[in-house]
Scaffold this active site. Structure first.
Site, PDB file in Angstrom:
ATOM      1  N   ASP A 152     -65.971 -43.845 -19.723  1.00 40.91           N
ATOM      2  CA  ASP A 152     -66.383 -42.665 -20.527  1.00 40.91           C
ATOM      3  C   ASP A 152     -65.357 -42.171 -21.381  1.00 40.91           C
ATOM      4  OD1 ASP A 152     -66.737 -39.082 -19.077  1.00 40.91           O
ATOM      5  OD2 ASP A 152     -66.876 -40.024 -21.148  1.00 40.91           O
ATOM      6  N   LYS A 188     -68.661 -35.437 -28.383  1.00 38.45           N
ATOM      7  CA  LYS A 188     -67.743 -34.956 -29.402  1.00 38.45           C
ATOM      8  C   LYS A 188     -67.450 -35.396 -30.812  1.00 38.45           C
ATOM      9  CE  LYS A 188     -65.428 -33.978 -25.228  1.00 38.45           C
ATOM     10  NZ  LYS A 188     -65.372 -32.263 -24.974  1.00 38.45           N
ATOM     11  N   TYR A 203     -63.426 -35.660 -15.341  1.00 42.86           N
ATOM     12  CA  TYR A 203     -64.780 -35.129 -15.535  1.00 42.86           C
ATOM     13  C   TYR A 203     -65.653 -35.706 -16.425  1.00 42.86           C
ATOM     14  CZ  TYR A 203     -67.694 -31.090 -17.053  1.00 42.86           C
ATOM     15  OH  TYR A 203     -68.726 -30.397 -17.588  1.00 42.86           O
TER      16      TYR A 203
HETATM   17  P1  KE4 Z   1     -70.605 -32.437 -22.581  1.00 43.18           P
HETATM   18  O1  KE4 Z   1     -71.688 -32.428 -21.796  1.00 43.18           O
HETATM   19  O2  KE4 Z   1     -69.609 -31.163 -22.417  1.00 43.18           O
HETATM   20  O3  KE4 Z   1     -70.848 -32.611 -24.086  1.00 43.18           O
HETATM   21  O4  KE4 Z   1     -69.581 -33.662 -22.322  1.00 43.18           O
HETATM   22  C1  KE4 Z   1     -69.173 -33.747 -20.767  1.00 43.18           C
HETATM   23  C2  KE4 Z   1     -68.085 -34.582 -20.729  1.00 43.18           C
HETATM   24  C3  KE4 Z   1     -67.939 -35.939 -20.332  1.00 43.18           C
HETATM   25  N1  KE4 Z   1     -67.187 -36.771 -20.335  1.00 43.18           N
HETATM   26  C4  KE4 Z   1     -65.750 -36.024 -20.874  1.00 43.18           C
HETATM   27  C5  KE4 Z   1     -64.668 -37.194 -20.781  1.00 43.18           C
HETATM   28  C6  KE4 Z   1     -65.544 -34.960 -21.275  1.00 43.18           C
HETATM   29  O5  KE4 Z   1     -64.575 -34.567 -21.698  1.00 43.18           O
HETATM   30  C7  KE4 Z   1     -66.737 -33.927 -21.289  1.00 43.18           C
HETATM   31  C8  KE4 Z   1     -66.723 -32.302 -21.528  1.00 43.18           C
HETATM   32  N2  KE4 Z   1     -65.177 -32.072 -22.170  1.00 43.18           N
HETATM   33  C9  KE4 Z   1     -65.068 -30.609 -21.579  1.00 43.18           C
HETATM   34  C10 KE4 Z   1     -63.596 -30.198 -22.091  1.00 43.18           C
HETATM   35  N3  KE4 Z   1     -62.849 -30.504 -20.842  1.00 43.18           N
HETATM   36  C11 KE4 Z   1     -65.984 -30.032 -22.597  1.00 43.18           C
HETATM   37  C12 KE4 Z   1     -65.519 -28.434 -22.813  1.00 43.18           C
HETATM   38  C13 KE4 Z   1     -66.643 -27.398 -22.258  1.00 43.18           C
HETATM   39  O6  KE4 Z   1     -66.922 -27.913 -20.859  1.00 43.18           O
HETATM   40  O7  KE4 Z   1     -66.843 -26.364 -22.444  1.00 43.18           O
END
Ligand code: KE4
Length: 428
Positions: free
Chosen positions: A239, A267, A144
């Site tokens: 990523d 994060k 993801y």
């Molecule tokens: P954000 O747009 O949520 O800040 O980041 C997206 C993203 C991109 N790449 C990786 C490897 C990620 O894990 C994420 C976001 N992770 C999720 C947890 N699985 C965020 C939690 C959520 O969607 O509320």
């Protein structure tokens, strides 16, 4: 456990916010029951609006490497807010932040700040397309990268490996340029490249996947991926939104000793505030506006408060690299406790851990890609989650996520977690 106020708030929230939450996974749909609403966090714990205390293992989904509200981040924020919240003009701290990132992550020669991991990954793919002049890109099933349209694609059927949208609102046009390979399977990558010769701008991967649950890439697989990208003039994007500054000071790329062309962060880099970043080779990043033609922008990118929190977090890492030794000790202690508890109930569930991120999969087969991960019994995970929550242990409310250990989880926290785990895994 009294959750009256949370239930009331959740009913109210659902009138005004889709599903009552501002990010889907928080709604507990994957585990059943209603979410608890959090009032405040402190160290390894947070407290819901009914006063229940939890040992927290999501840490805001990764940012809280140092637990909730670490004094050095809180202090930096309180100081920064005295000068104002946002200017929409360059500030010195953005320069210091960019320099610090290039110091901590060897492959980063230039970096652009954004406001989320999604912005970072979508901008990195655009940079790769602008740099190579090619349009297609490869992602891996189970990874993801945020919710930009061209990522919300799953493996289509048929030999052509073209993706199909996973969400309404994502167009076929968007899906057409997204190609899906199998994680840890270099032949699936080679096949796609053969079928799309000279059309692929980038390959993006979570070097340690966290979004199908924790699934580390094989070192050999990543090495071959690196070589193929160099040979085929494909931009390799790591990523590291989740793994960056989590699994090592320099992220997963330091752990594996592999140099991507671009990397994305989120994060931890924001110290708990909304920050993302993408960066890497200067020759690619100089294509980004205004130095180059690839447009990318953001009203609050490099925001002073977010930079203050992020800079405090990364400075702490730079000045205290031993935190990763402590994280490893705590995390392996927890893993060993879990494995002993599993042995006692004769359950051989797959438990994957890299550093302070781990996932227990409710399946007895090895989990090394998406197809093996989805063999997990998600209903059983839901029961396990609820048993742990009842005991004051807050895990990810979904099987295909990671649990995170922080520098401030104490031995007492870990022992309580192991005891709760032992009780929960036997009744789940
Ligand atoms: P954000 O747009 O949520 O800040 O980041 C997206 C993203 C991109 N790449 C990786 C490897 C990620 O894990 C994420 C976001 N992770 C999720 C947890 N699985 C965020 C939690 C959520 O969607 O509320």
């Amino acid at each position: 456990m009294n959750t009256t106020k949370s239930e009331k708030l959740f009913n109210e929230a659902q009138k005004y916010i889709p599903g009552g939450v501002n990010s889907p996974v928080r709604a507990f749909k994957a585990v059943g029951g209603n979410p608890v609403f959090i009032q405040r966090g402190e160290g390894s714990k947070f407290y819901d609006v009914d006063g229940n205390e939890y040992i927290d293992y999501i840490g805001s989904w990764g940012p809280h490497l140092f637990g909730h509200n670490p004094p050095f981040i809180k202090e930096a924020l309180l100081k920064a807010v005295e000068d104002g919240t946002s200017f929409g003009a360059p500030t010195e701290l953005e320069v210091k932040m960019a320099k610090l990132i290039t110091e901590l992550v060897q492959s980063i020669e230039m970096v652009r700040m954004v406001n989320s991991g999604t912005e970072a990954t979508m901008s990195a793919v655009r940079a790769a397309r602008g740099y190579t002049g090619k349009e297609k890109f490869i992602k891996f099933e189970g990874c993801y990268h945020g919710h930009a349209d061209f990522f919300l694609i799953k493996a289509g059927s048929g030999a052509l490996t073209f993706g199909v949208p996973t969400s309404p609102g994502v167009t076929k046009g968007n899906a057409a340029d997204t190609l899906i390979a199998d994680y840890n399977d270099i032949n699936s990558v080679k096949k796609i490249i053969q079928q799309n010769k000279n059309e692929i701008a980038a390959i993006i991967i979570e070097p340690v996947a966290g979004n199908m649950g924790v699934v580390p890439a094989d070192k050999k697989f990543l090495e071959e991926l690196r070589n193929i990208c160099s040979e085929e003039k494909i931009v390799l994007i790591f990523d590291e939104v989740m793994t960056g500054f989590r699994v090592a000071k320099g992220g997963a790329q330091e752990l594996y000793g592999i140099k991507p062309d671009l990397s994305t962060f989120g994060k931890i880099i924001g110290g708990g505030l909304p920050v993302g970043a993408f960066g890497g080779k200067k020759e690619i990043m100089e294509k980004i506006a205004p130095s180059g033609p690839v447009y990318q922008a953001g009203t609050l990118s490099g925001n002073p408060l977010a930079m203050a929190a992020g800079f405090a977090a990364l400075s702490y890492i730079k000045n205290n690299p031993e935190v990763y030794k402590s994280l490893e000790e705590k995390s392996s202690y927890l893993e060993n406790g879990f494995r002993e508890a599993l042995a006692e109930v004769k359950k051989n569930y797959a438990l994957n851990r890299i550093g302070s991120m781990m996932t227990l999969f409710f399946t007895e087969n090895e989990v090394n890609n998406f197809q093996s991960a989805i063999k997990s019994d998600t209903a059983l995970y839901g029961k396990f989650f609820s048993e742990m929550l009842k005991r004051g242990i807050y895990l990810a409310p979904a099987q295909f996520e990671a649990a995170f250990v922080s520098t401030v989880h104490t031995k007492e926290d870990l022992d309580k977690t192991i005891q709760s785990f032992s009780e929960s895994v036997s009744v789940a």
